[in-house]
Motif scaffolding. Structure first.
Motif, PDB file in Angstrom:
ATOM      1  N   THR A 192     -10.746   2.198  -0.655  1.00 58.33           N
ATOM      2  CA  THR A 192     -11.213   1.575  -1.061  1.00 58.33           C
ATOM      3  C   THR A 192     -11.192   0.484  -2.717  1.00 58.33           C
ATOM      4  OG1 THR A 192     -13.096   2.566   0.355  1.00 58.33           O
ATOM      5  CG2 THR A 192     -13.847   0.113  -0.862  1.00 58.33           C
ATOM      6  N   GLU A 200     -10.606  -4.637   0.075  1.00 59.57           N
ATOM      7  CA  GLU A 200      -9.772  -3.542   0.415  1.00 59.57           C
ATOM      8  C   GLU A 200     -10.101  -2.035   1.079  1.00 59.57           C
ATOM      9  OE1 GLU A 200      -5.947  -3.524   2.516  1.00 59.57           O
ATOM     10  OE2 GLU A 200      -6.949  -5.297   1.898  1.00 59.57           O
ATOM     11  N   THR A 201      -9.230  -1.767   1.628  1.00 62.35           N
ATOM     12  CA  THR A 201      -9.621  -0.069   2.845  1.00 62.35           C
ATOM     13  C   THR A 201      -8.216   0.255   3.748  1.00 62.35           C
ATOM     14  OG1 THR A 201     -10.740  -0.728   4.334  1.00 62.35           O
ATOM     15  CG2 THR A 201     -12.435  -0.675   2.472  1.00 62.35           C
ATOM     16  N   TRP A 202      -7.609   1.613   3.171  1.00 68.41           N
ATOM     17  CA  TRP A 202      -6.781   1.833   4.204  1.00 68.41           C
ATOM     18  C   TRP A 202      -7.291   3.198   4.135  1.00 68.41           C
ATOM     19  CZ3 TRP A 202      -5.300   0.438  -0.440  1.00 68.41           C
ATOM     20  CH2 TRP A 202      -5.096   1.370  -1.646  1.00 68.41           C
ATOM     21  N   ARG A 203      -6.681   3.911   5.401  1.00 71.78           N
ATOM     22  CA  ARG A 203      -6.942   6.024   5.268  1.00 71.78           C
ATOM     23  C   ARG A 203      -5.306   6.277   5.463  1.00 71.78           C
ATOM     24  NH1 ARG A 203      -9.523   6.839  10.771  1.00 71.78           N
ATOM     25  NH2 ARG A 203      -7.942   5.565  12.501  1.00 71.78           N
ATOM     26  N   TYR A 204      -5.739   7.183   5.311  1.00 71.11           N
ATOM     27  CA  TYR A 204      -4.097   8.328   6.049  1.00 71.11           C
ATOM     28  C   TYR A 204      -4.382   9.514   5.682  1.00 71.11           C
ATOM     29  CZ  TYR A 204      -4.059   9.997   0.592  1.00 71.11           C
ATOM     30  OH  TYR A 204      -4.383  10.343  -0.783  1.00 71.11           O
ATOM     31  N   VAL A 254      -1.084   0.251  -4.930  1.00 73.60           N
ATOM     32  CA  VAL A 254      -1.296  -1.319  -4.163  1.00 73.60           C
ATOM     33  C   VAL A 254      -0.984  -2.572  -5.702  1.00 73.60           C
ATOM     34  CG1 VAL A 254      -4.129  -1.262  -4.873  1.00 73.60           C
ATOM     35  CG2 VAL A 254      -2.656  -2.257  -2.783  1.00 73.60           C
ATOM     36  N   PRO A 274      -0.778   2.028   5.246  1.00 70.26           N
ATOM     37  CA  PRO A 274      -2.229   2.359   6.107  1.00 70.26           C
ATOM     38  C   PRO A 274      -1.901   3.103   7.600  1.00 70.26           C
ATOM     39  CG  PRO A 274      -1.806   0.234   5.544  1.00 70.26           C
ATOM     40  CD  PRO A 274      -1.399   1.027   4.600  1.00 70.26           C
ATOM     41  N   GLU A 275      -2.545   4.140   8.101  1.00 74.61           N
ATOM     42  CA  GLU A 275      -2.766   4.821   9.685  1.00 74.61           C
ATOM     43  C   GLU A 275      -0.890   6.499   8.565  1.00 74.61           C
ATOM     44  OE1 GLU A 275      -4.572   4.630  11.252  1.00 74.61           O
ATOM     45  OE2 GLU A 275      -5.631   3.776   9.802  1.00 74.61           O
ATOM     46  N   THR A 276      -0.928   6.395   7.489  1.00 74.84           N
ATOM     47  CA  THR A 276      -0.123   7.469   6.806  1.00 74.84           C
ATOM     48  C   THR A 276      -0.471   8.752   8.025  1.00 74.84           C
ATOM     49  OG1 THR A 276       1.535   5.981   6.054  1.00 74.84           O
ATOM     50  CG2 THR A 276       1.634   8.698   6.108  1.00 74.84           C
ATOM     51  N   VAL A 302     -10.016   7.624   2.679  1.00 72.74           N
ATOM     52  CA  VAL A 302     -10.074   6.457   3.016  1.00 72.74           C
ATOM     53  C   VAL A 302     -10.340   5.984   1.880  1.00 72.74           C
ATOM     54  CG1 VAL A 302     -11.494   4.781   4.039  1.00 72.74           C
ATOM     55  CG2 VAL A 302     -11.466   6.805   4.908  1.00 72.74           C
ATOM     56  N   HIS A 348       0.556  -1.339   0.561  1.00 78.80           N
ATOM     57  CA  HIS A 348      -0.049  -0.705   0.162  1.00 78.80           C
ATOM     58  C   HIS A 348       1.069   1.172  -0.222  1.00 78.80           C
ATOM     59  CE1 HIS A 348      -1.915  -3.565   1.681  1.00 78.80           C
ATOM     60  NE2 HIS A 348      -3.408  -2.842   1.287  1.00 78.80           N
TER      61      HIS A 348
END
Length: 636
Positions: free
Chosen positions: A420, A433-437, A359, A346-348, A418, A342
């Motif tokens: 997705t 797949e999800t992640w956020r920053y 990704v 994630p969480e940057t 976020v 990623h």
């Protein structure tokens, strides 16, 4: 065959070649130990060493001496005897194949093969026939034999006068001596090798061993059961019980011992020495020694190279391959694609608004490209949430597909993003797949009233009673002379809760005037200036009022009134143009405010580094004070 006679060390039962002492014969005149004359039966006598030296005894060098018992004292010689090195050295009777020319017949045997045992003593086990005690020939272990007393008398044994004879066991019979020793009285006398605790200052080394504890038997002979021999270590040949010997490491290397490399050696006790070996370091990103991988370094291996159809190969914290993410495509496939790599992670916090979003997708049976989608959920600091479908660039096919998207215009500063991504494999197994920053943001802090009131562009001079001064400039005078001036600058707190301050800069401008170069130094306020109005007035007005010095509590004392560490500064060069900002670091102060230190005041007490007067523009002029802060917004 002429018999070779050996010097019998009565106290130790050891021998050395007769040539080392200048020669001796069996029988002969009685010797008197201590008369300074070398006689039969003595190795030496006081200062008379014959022709013997440390070197003739096989030692390296040094000074040879004589004990009170008329035996050699080699304590000052260098190069201790090393049993097993093939070189006969005092007090060894032999060493490996060096028997000093002796044979079984020299000791009364019929024949056979004389050998040297592991303690460098003559071994007659290979000799044939029994050497009869009483044949008149001195054999190892005999003090005498028949009439052959080896030149000894009661006097030479320090037992007074009388007649010394030889017993049936070929040991001295001192009963005819006037001062016969009493075995058991803890005094070693005459023919006694020892007596109780009196060992005649001898030890295991004197007895030809490597070390240990020498004791005394009840018959006043030495008990060597507590001695030990390292007779073979150091001869360069690997023997039972040794891990190595010299350069013979038995095929072992640093690698076979679990190290990355280096030079394996053998220590003096014939044990492996790994001090020069280099250990592998799991976690340094380099595959070393027995490691299968290290971090992201998989040594070129993939799930496919390991026999799988696809998936994600990883490295465990132990530097072993982690194959849990590898997949095999079967008719009963129920595994959806897997996401990895990623970007941003994630969480940057504080990722650039125009930074790439990417990704990798893995699936053993293959990713269905037609099902790929990417959506951004954008939550700005102010305003409504936006759902923005985007079209990523797709590269690759089959078991490994890469997606990437670069915003055409930067995403809103301070936003929470976020991401997705959805995709199916060829067997319709769906991945979501999800992640956020958070997006990097730069905010500007403007001046305000005490306590962070909404009034903009306000600067307090050193006299808090003036508050909103309305002046176009404020004079800052350094030093502690009367008439000195400081300024208090407060900012409205616009730093979002939980934000991480990455960098901050203070902007100050010089107002018209002919001033020298200087630096404005600012410290974080800890109290409202209104709380100490009287002292602040006094320090501003100077004469005729009292003089209040820098660091005085109630004015600008540490730590009650301000911080002791400078939190921001701006250098004003002599060539600075009026109304144009000069910029200096303020990260320390902004970080304090973001973590709650002095955040209620949001103020700085600024002074001049030099005892001169300069002016800075106030909020009522061009180039008012500002602070710009680069932050990484918190992720709720």
């Amino acid at each position: 065959m002429q018999k070779k006679l050996f010097l019998i060390a009565l106290a130790l039962g050891l021998a050395f070649v007769a040539a080392a002492c200048g020669g001796k014969t069996s029988g002969g005149s009685p010797a008197v130990c201590g008369n300074g004359s070398l006689e039969a039966g003595e190795e030496c006598d006081d200062g008379d060493l014959g022709d013997a030296t440390c070197e003739t005894l096989g030692l390296v060098g040094g000074t040879l001496a004589c004990t009170q018992g008329c035996t050699f004292d080699v304590s000052s010689c260098t190069g201790d005897a090393t049993c097993g090195d093939g070189v006969r050295q005092y007090p060894e009777q032999c060493d490996a194949s060096d028997l000093a020319g002796a044979s079984c017949t020299d000791y009364g045997f019929d024949g056979g093969e004389l050998a040297c045992d592991g303690s460098c003593r003559l071994d007659t086990d290979g000799c044939t026939g029994e050497p009869p005690c009483g044949d008149g020939l001195l054999a190892p272990g005999e003090q005498c034999d028949g009439d052959n007393l080896d030149g000894q008398t009661c006097e030479s044994l320090v037992m007074g006068t009388g007649t010394l004879v030889c017993g049936d066991d070929c040991r001295f019979d001192t009963s005819g001596c006037s001062d016969a020793p009493v075995c058991g009285d803890n005094v070693a006398e005459g023919a006694e090798a020892c007596d109780g605790s009196d060992l005649r200052s001898s030890d295991c080394v004197d007895a030809g061993f490597s070390g240990g504890t020498l004791a005394c038997e009840s018959d006043c002979t030495f008990d060597v059961s507590g001695c030990f021999v390292d007779e073979l270590c150091g001869n360069g040949t690997l023997e039972p019980g040794e891990a190595c010997d010299g350069s013979d490491l038995d095929g072992e290397t640093c690698q076979s011992q679990g190290f990355l490399g280096g030079d394996l050696a053998c220590d003096i006790s014939c044990g492996l020495d790994t001090t020069a070996c280099v250990a592998q370091i799991c976690g340094n990103g380099t595959v070393e020694g027995s490691e299968s991988c290290d971090g992201t370094n998989l040594g070129g291996l993939t799930c496919v190279s390991l026999g799988y159809d696809g998936g994600i190969l990883a490295c465990a914290s132990t530097c072993d391959l982690d194959e849990s993410g590898c997949q095999s495509c079967t008719s009963s496939d129920a595994d959806a694609p897997i996401a990895s790599g990623h970007q941003p992670a994630p969480e940057t916090r504080g990722y650039p608004g125009d930074g790439i979003i990417a990704v990798d997708l893995f699936d053993a049976c293959g990713v269905d490209l037609a099902t790929i989608s990417m959506t951004l959920e954008i939550t700005p600091p102010l305003g409504a949430v936006e759902l923005r479908p985007v079209s990523p660039v797709v590269s690759g096919s089959g078991s490994h597909v890469s997606l990437s998207f670069t915003p055409a215009t930067p995403l809103p500063p301070g936003s929470i993003i976020v991401v997705t991504v959805t995709a199916d494999d060829v067997n319709c197994n769906t991945m979501i797949e999800t992640w956020r920053y958070s997006v990097l943001d730069t905010i500007t802090l403007y001046t305000g009233g005490p306590g962070g009131m909404s009034t903009m562009n306000q600067l307090d001079e050193a006299n808090p009673s003036t508050n909103i001064s309305g002046f176009a400039e404020s004079f800052v005078c350094g030093g502690d002379a009367p008439g000195r001036q400081r300024v208090i600058i407060r900012f409205i707190n616009n730093i979002p809760d939980g934000a991480l301050v990455l960098e901050a800069s203070l902007y100050l401008a010089r107002c018209p005037g002919d001033f020298a170069a200087t630096t404005i130094e600012c410290y974080g306020m800890r109290v409202e200036s209104e709380a100490d109005r009287s002292t602040w007035n006094a320090r501003y007005n100077g004469p005729p009022g009292p003089t209040i010095l820098w660091n005085t509590p109630g004015a600008d004392g540490v730590p009650a009134d301000r911080t002791g560490t400078m939190g921001a500064s701006v250098h004003l060069p002599a060539s600075a143009q009026n109304y144009l900002w000069e910029v200096g670091p303020a990260t320390v102060l902004a970080t304090e405010w973001s973590t709650g230190q002095g955040s209620e005041q949001m103020g700085m007490l600024c002074t001049n580094a030099n005892p001169t007067t300069t002016s800075i523009c106030s909020p009522f002029s061009n180039g008012p004070p500002q602070m710009r802060v680069v932050i990484a917004p918190a992720l709720p």
